[in-house]
Design a protein around this motif. Structure first.
Motif, short mmCIF file in Angstrom:
data_model
loop_
_atom_site.label_atom_id
_atom_site.label_comp_id
_atom_site.label_asym_id
_atom_site.label_seq_id
_atom_site.Cartn_x
_atom_site.Cartn_y
_atom_site.Cartn_z
N LYS A 215 72.62 -21.00 107.12
CA LYS A 215 71.67 -20.02 106.38
C LYS A 215 72.45 -18.91 105.57
CE LYS A 215 67.62 -19.67 108.45
NZ LYS A 215 66.35 -18.63 109.60
N LYS A 228 71.01 -8.98 100.11
CA LYS A 228 70.87 -7.72 100.98
C LYS A 228 68.68 -7.62 101.03
CE LYS A 228 74.38 -4.79 99.70
NZ LYS A 228 74.58 -4.02 98.77
N SER A 229 68.29 -7.65 99.63
CA SER A 229 66.90 -7.38 100.20
C SER A 229 66.33 -8.05 100.83
CB SER A 229 66.14 -7.09 98.69
OG SER A 229 66.52 -8.33 98.36
N LEU A 230 67.17 -9.12 101.32
CA LEU A 230 66.32 -9.83 102.16
C LEU A 230 66.94 -9.95 103.18
CD1 LEU A 230 66.32 -13.45 100.46
CD2 LEU A 230 64.25 -12.12 100.94
N GLY A 231 67.72 -8.90 103.64
CA GLY A 231 68.09 -8.51 105.33
C GLY A 231 68.97 -8.89 105.11
N LYS A 233 73.23 -9.03 105.85
CA LYS A 233 74.14 -8.31 105.29
C LYS A 233 75.46 -8.34 105.07
CE LYS A 233 73.32 -5.43 109.41
NZ LYS A 233 72.23 -6.60 110.18
N LEU B 51 69.65 -0.44 97.92
CA LEU B 51 70.77 -1.46 97.16
C LEU B 51 71.75 -0.57 96.92
CD1 LEU B 51 68.79 -4.00 95.71
CD2 LEU B 51 69.68 -4.15 97.35
N SER B 71 68.70 -3.61 109.05
CA SER B 71 68.63 -4.19 107.15
C SER B 71 66.70 -5.54 107.40
CB SER B 71 69.81 -5.03 106.50
OG SER B 71 69.71 -5.66 108.08
N ARG B 72 66.95 -6.01 108.46
CA ARG B 72 66.05 -6.85 108.08
C ARG B 72 64.28 -6.59 108.35
NH1 ARG B 72 66.41 -11.72 111.00
NH2 ARG B 72 65.80 -11.30 112.97
N ALA B 75 63.48 -4.50 105.06
CA ALA B 75 63.51 -5.81 104.91
C ALA B 75 61.13 -6.58 104.49
CB ALA B 75 64.15 -7.51 104.08
N VAL B 80 62.86 -6.64 97.66
CA VAL B 80 63.01 -6.24 96.27
C VAL B 80 63.18 -7.55 94.87
CG1 VAL B 80 64.57 -4.59 94.87
CG2 VAL B 80 63.54 -4.28 97.37
N TYR B 99 62.71 -18.59 101.35
CA TYR B 99 64.09 -17.36 101.81
C TYR B 99 63.36 -16.16 102.25
CZ TYR B 99 68.02 -20.75 101.46
OH TYR B 99 68.15 -22.09 101.43
N GLY B 100 61.47 -16.08 101.34
CA GLY B 100 61.10 -14.63 101.82
C GLY B 100 61.63 -14.37 102.90
N MET B 102 63.30 -14.99 105.60
CA MET B 102 64.92 -14.61 105.98
C MET B 102 64.44 -13.59 107.02
SD MET B 102 67.65 -15.79 104.46
CE MET B 102 69.12 -15.04 105.17
N PRO B 103 63.38 -12.50 106.41
CA PRO B 103 63.72 -10.95 107.50
C PRO B 103 63.46 -10.72 108.57
CG PRO B 103 62.84 -10.62 105.13
CD PRO B 103 63.70 -12.14 105.81
N GLN B 105 62.90 -14.01 111.02
CA GLN B 105 63.62 -15.50 111.43
C GLN B 105 64.61 -14.88 112.22
OE1 GLN B 105 63.57 -17.90 108.51
NE2 GLN B 105 61.61 -18.83 108.51
N LYS B 106 65.06 -15.76 112.88
CA LYS B 106 66.78 -15.43 113.71
C LYS B 106 67.26 -16.57 112.54
CE LYS B 106 66.19 -13.18 117.04
NZ LYS B 106 64.82 -13.36 117.92
N TRP B 107 68.52 -16.36 112.71
CA TRP B 107 69.29 -17.43 112.14
C TRP B 107 69.64 -18.95 112.25
CZ3 TRP B 107 73.06 -19.92 115.03
CH2 TRP B 107 73.22 -19.48 116.65
N GLN B 155 57.83 -12.08 101.75
CA GLN B 155 58.73 -10.94 103.22
C GLN B 155 56.74 -9.82 103.68
OE1 GLN B 155 61.90 -9.72 99.89
NE2 GLN B 155 62.17 -8.72 101.63
#
Lengths: 336, 259
Positions: A215, A228-231, A233, B51, B71-72, B75, B80, B99-100, B102-103, B105-107, B155
């Motif tokens: 991922k 980065k803006s998708l969270g 790192k 950013l 960070s999540r 998001a 942005v 992909y939007g 992602m914040p 979801q778990k990895w 997001q």
């Protein structure tokens, strides 16, 4: 939507299955050919019978460990290259970029030429040297995060310094270079089940970690600010992915020496076959890497009777022109 | 929700890009940041979304320090679309838009029903539903910009930040993008903060405009208050008349003829 998804899944599945079948076929071929040639039925009979026979001894003690090693090394190097190409957002990235080869080479050359009584520990030192060079490059590149261009440039700098040191050492000891040359050109000859057991532990750990990175590897492809803006790192992911790649590559170097081009070319072919999504691209790279390295090693030990050409040399000789071919073909396809 | 920055100073080494910047952007409003090249517009936008680091001042999201957000977590509230973004050309539209999520979801997790619903909503809201099975390189410039906006919408942000969303697009795609931004704001109440170069577009779609000159805020207010021939002269060094035409809500900017 559903049917489209099925089509692309089907395609990836077909490619993977075909590659696995080819890998199985190549393994059989590799068991059969060599200074003593056997037919496939002979091999299968020897493998699945309890009695001892010369066929069984040669296949089980000499050829099988070598085949297993080629598969493990090819898979690890291809996975490492695939991860690094996402980390650097650069199609030319491979384990050499982050200093793995130069670091391992430096450590191995030093031990072989200056401390020959430690020769049996070369794998350990090579692993350490690779890790050290990689850490050094990332430290030099770190400035409020890691930027791919800075990694590549500090890689170039450190690689050239280590390369110069290696050359100097070799010049000063030009009469005892045999071991160094074997290491630098990567060879699988004379390896036994011991190395297979060792590497299979490292490779499994590394490959599992690589699959857990899918991922992040995909997200990095969207550009730093977007990721980065998708969270995500971003710098953390870069270091993590590079660490996994370095671990994979360094384990192979410690067992078989330096083998180039697998990490560079294989991910490109995989991308042509199944696209850039790491969910499909990484597994394809892994199987394809195994297949390519096994084919190269088999070719290297059979093409000239009575002589072994190190697999590293075969890879470089075949990989270079093939890479050029890919570049030209790809340029045409995208209309350049 | 609002994001509020006070006394921002942003710079690199000796160079000061932005100083003494106070700015507030709100959910439900379209705020446009304008100013000449190099005035620090994008820099401000990046600082508001974390950013970019700032040297002095503070940024708050609903009076909570922006730096304290995970960070999540951030998001999920702020989306942005950077000026520069790229995707491998063979990525499918619907995969990219996914992909939007992602914040949320778990990895290891895949899209659940909720994710799929949001992706479908974002594709339909941006008029990219029909493109969902195409790859990015099969989309035109305007289409791919809408796809990227859909990605950020997925997001489910309360405020959407767009850095020069119309640069590199031809006029029809520029207007299409502006219409989309306006529609999203009016229909779902999402806040929009944009950096724009085209002042006519800024006049038409903005609720509020912030003018930046040389890293400092020159003025802010409604489009009518801000876009004046005096501002144009002082900020851009350009002479123009602001013309009102009966039947048109927004005035026109008539630049002095090139002689």
């Amino acid at each position: 939507m559903r049917s489209q998804k099925k089509v692309s899944l089907l395609r990836v599945g077909t490619v993977l299955l075909a590659l696995l079948l080819l890998l199985a076929g190549m393994s059989l071929v590799s068991m059969a050919v060599g200074s003593a040639g056997y037919s496939v039925p002979e091999i299968l009979r020897a493998l699945f019978s309890a009695e001892k026979s010369p066929v069984k001894t040669i296949v089980v003690n000499l050829r099988l460990p070598r085949i297993s090693l080629a598969i493990l090394i090819g898979a690890s190097l291809a996975a490492a290259g695939a991860l690094l190409q996402s980390v650097m957002r650069n199609p030319l990235a491979d384990p050499g970029t982050i200093g793995v080869s130069a670091g391992a080479g430096t450590a191995a050359t030093t031990i072989l030429l200056l401390f020959p009584h430690l020769t049996s520990s070369v794998p350990l030192f090579a692993f350490g040297g690779a890790a050290l060079a990689c850490v050094l490059i990332y430290m030099m590149a770190w400035k409020e995060g890691v930027d791919p261009t800075r990694i590549i440039l500090s890689g170039v700098a450190i690689n050239s310094v280590l390369g110069a040191y290696n050359s100097l050492l070799q010049l000063l000891n030009s009469d005892s270079l045999e071991g160094v040359l074997a290491f630098m050109n990567g060879s699988l000859s004379g390896r036994s089940w011991y190395q297979v057991r060792l590497l299979s532990v490292y490779a499994s750990i590394g490959l599992i970690l690589a699959f857990l990175c899918i991922k992040s590897a995909n997200a990095l492809q969207l550009g730093d600010e977007m990721a980065k803006s998708l969270g995500v790192k971003v710098s953390g992911s870069r270091v993590l992915l590079s660490g996994v790649a370095a671990f994979l590559a360094a384990s192979t170097v410690s067992v078989a020496g330096m083998i180039g081009f697998v990490g560079l070319v294989v991910p490109h072919i995989a991308r042509l076959l199944v696209g850039s999504d790491y969910k499909a691209m990484l597994p394809t790279s892994v199987v394809l890497g195994a297949l390519v390295l096994l084919a190269a090693d088999t070719l290297g030990r059979t093409v000239v009777p009575g002589m072994e050409i190190p697999v590293g040399i075969v890879m470089a000789v075949c990989g270079g022109p093939f890479f050029l071919y890919l570049l030209r073909k790809k340029g045409k396809a995208s209309g350049n | 929700m609002e994001i509020n920055a006070q006394g921002l100073e942003i710079g690199y080494g000796e160079f000061v890009a932005v100083e003494g910047m106070d700015i507030t952007v709100k959910k439900g409003e379209i705020t446009t940041i304008i100013g000449p090249n190099g005035s620090g517009k994008s820099t401000v936008l990046k600082a508001l979304t974390r950013l970019l680091k700032y040297r002095k001042g503070a940024v708050y999201l609903d009076s909570r320090d922006l730096a304290s957000f995970g960070s999540r977590e951030l998001a999920r509230r702020v989306g942005v679309l950077p000026q520069r973004h790229s995707a491998p050309p063979d990525f499918k539209v619907k995969d990219l838009v996914g992909y939007g999520r992602m914040p949320y979801q778990k990895w290891y997790s895949k899209h659940n029903e909720e994710d799929k619903k949001v992706i479908e909503w974002a594709l339909k809201a941006t008029g990219t539903w029909e493109l969902r099975d195409k790859s990015i390189n099969e989309c035109s410039g305007g289409e791919s910009q809408r796809v990227w906006i859909a990605t950020v919408l997925t997001q489910q942000p309360e405020i959407l930040f767009l850095d020069e969303p119309t640069t590199y697009l031809d006029i029809s795609h520029q207007l299409e993008t502006m219409r989309l931004v306006r529609k999203l704001n009016r229909e779902s109440g999402i806040g929009v903060v944009m950096v724009l170069h085209d002042l006519s577009q800024a006049l038409e779609v903005s609720d509020r405009i912030v003018v930046i000159k040389g890293g400092r805020k020159y003025s802010e207010g409604t489009p009518d208050e801000v876009i004046t021939s005096r501002m144009m002269r002082e900020v851009y060094g350009v002479d123009c008349d602001i013309l009102r035409i009966p039947g048109r809500r927004a005035p026109l900017i008539a630049y002095r003829e090139i002689s």
